[in-house]
Design a protein around this motif. Structure first.
Motif, short mmCIF file in Angstrom:
data_model
loop_
_atom_site.label_atom_id
_atom_site.label_comp_id
_atom_site.label_asym_id
_atom_site.label_seq_id
_atom_site.Cartn_x
_atom_site.Cartn_y
_atom_site.Cartn_z
N PHE A 1 1.04 -1.13 0.28
CA PHE A 1 -0.01 -0.05 0.10
C PHE A 1 0.74 1.33 0.18
CE2 PHE A 1 -2.23 3.43 2.19
CZ PHE A 1 -3.43 3.58 1.48
N ILE A 2 1.85 1.31 0.83
CA ILE A 2 2.81 2.50 0.92
C ILE A 2 3.35 2.62 -0.36
CG2 ILE A 2 4.89 3.30 1.70
CD1 ILE A 2 3.93 2.18 4.70
N LEU A 3 4.08 1.63 -0.95
CA LEU A 3 4.53 1.56 -2.44
C LEU A 3 3.31 2.08 -3.57
CD1 LEU A 3 6.72 1.02 -4.36
CD2 LEU A 3 6.07 -1.24 -4.55
N ALA A 4 2.42 1.60 -3.32
CA ALA A 4 1.38 2.16 -4.20
C ALA A 4 1.14 3.64 -4.22
CB ALA A 4 0.05 1.45 -4.08
N VAL A 5 0.89 4.00 -2.92
CA VAL A 5 0.69 5.65 -2.75
C VAL A 5 1.90 6.40 -3.00
CG1 VAL A 5 0.27 7.53 -1.08
CG2 VAL A 5 -0.93 5.13 -0.97
N PHE A 6 3.16 5.95 -3.09
CA PHE A 6 4.40 6.67 -3.31
C PHE A 6 4.48 6.76 -4.93
CE2 PHE A 6 8.63 6.22 -5.05
CZ PHE A 6 9.12 7.25 -4.53
N LEU A 7 3.93 5.48 -5.80
CA LEU A 7 4.11 5.59 -7.13
C LEU A 7 2.99 6.55 -7.44
CD1 LEU A 7 4.66 1.67 -8.00
CD2 LEU A 7 6.16 3.61 -8.25
N PRO B 1 -7.27 -1.65 -4.15
CA PRO B 1 -7.61 -3.11 -3.97
C PRO B 1 -6.95 -3.56 -2.58
CG PRO B 1 -7.14 -2.96 -6.07
CD PRO B 1 -6.77 -1.48 -5.72
N VAL B 2 -5.45 -3.30 -2.51
CA VAL B 2 -4.95 -3.74 -1.12
C VAL B 2 -5.46 -2.96 -0.22
CG1 VAL B 2 -2.60 -3.43 -0.05
CG2 VAL B 2 -2.81 -4.00 -2.46
#
Length: 206
Positions: A78-84, A117-118
């Motif tokens: 989730f943190i990776l997703a928000v960063f991207l 989704p996550v």
């Protein structure tokens, strides 16, 4: 199944914000395309690729998120997703050409495809069944609101500022989302290789 730590009451708010930002970015460009086309020296019809590339990337990558979350943990993904998503928004705002803008939208959508989704899976794993329906109803409303106000907000930002602000508004929200996720997002992982009988565990909340 191991005992799951009581989820933070702020977790639904984090998921609601993620849903709002993703749905907002799906429609916010619609009324800003003429201004973007003029600035990038393309016709408005050619600018449709900026919208389609985002939607298509979402559709292609969403099926991978269950595996990624189970393999590497919901919190990390989730943190990776928000960063991207946030980095893609910044790249979109800084894009000086049509091709770079399309590539930046794909990067942004890559984060968006994982973000919602996550976050939803985390809610399903974290909350008991008797509370899950109320939580799902709570996070659904911001997603619908984002779809509705996207074109209006996009047109207003173009009028009062420039189309770049359509993407720049995501940056402070994304930074705040990462900081919030570090504290409230649980870290679920699949422990067994048997997909028919999953076993989930959650690391303690920070």
């Amino acid at each position: 199944m191991e005992t799951i730590t009581t989820p933070s009451p702020k977790l639904p708010w984090l998921v609601a914000i993620a849903m709002f930002m993703q749905s907002l970015d799906t429609t916010i460009l619609n009324t800003a395309l003429p201004a973007m086309a003029k600035d990038l020296h393309h016709s408005p019809l050619q600018m449709q690729a900026v919208v389609v590339s985002y939607a298509l990337t979402l559709a292609l990558l969403i099926p991978l998120n269950g595996w990624l979350s189970d393999r590497y943990g919901s919190k990390r993904i989730f943190i990776l997703a928000v960063f991207l998503f946030t980095a893609g928004s910044l790249c979109c705002a800084l894009s000086g050409s049509y091709s770079l803008l399309v590539c930046s939208r794909i990067l942004q959508a890559t984060g968006g495809s994982m973000m919602v989704p996550v976050a939803r899976l985390s809610l399903i794993y974290a909350f008991p069944k008797d509370k899950l329906l109320a939580v799902i109803n709570f996070i659904t409303v911001p997603g619908l609101v984002g779809l509705l106000i996207g074109p209006l907000l996009g047109g207003w930002l173009v009028d009062v500022a420039s189309w770049h602000w359509i993407f720049l508004i995501n940056i402070p929200v994304g930074i705040a989302g990462i900081c919030m996720a570090l504290k409230v997002m649980p870290d679920f992982k699949r422990k067994t290789k048997n997909w028919m009988y999953p076993d989930f565990s959650c690391s303690p909340l920070l």
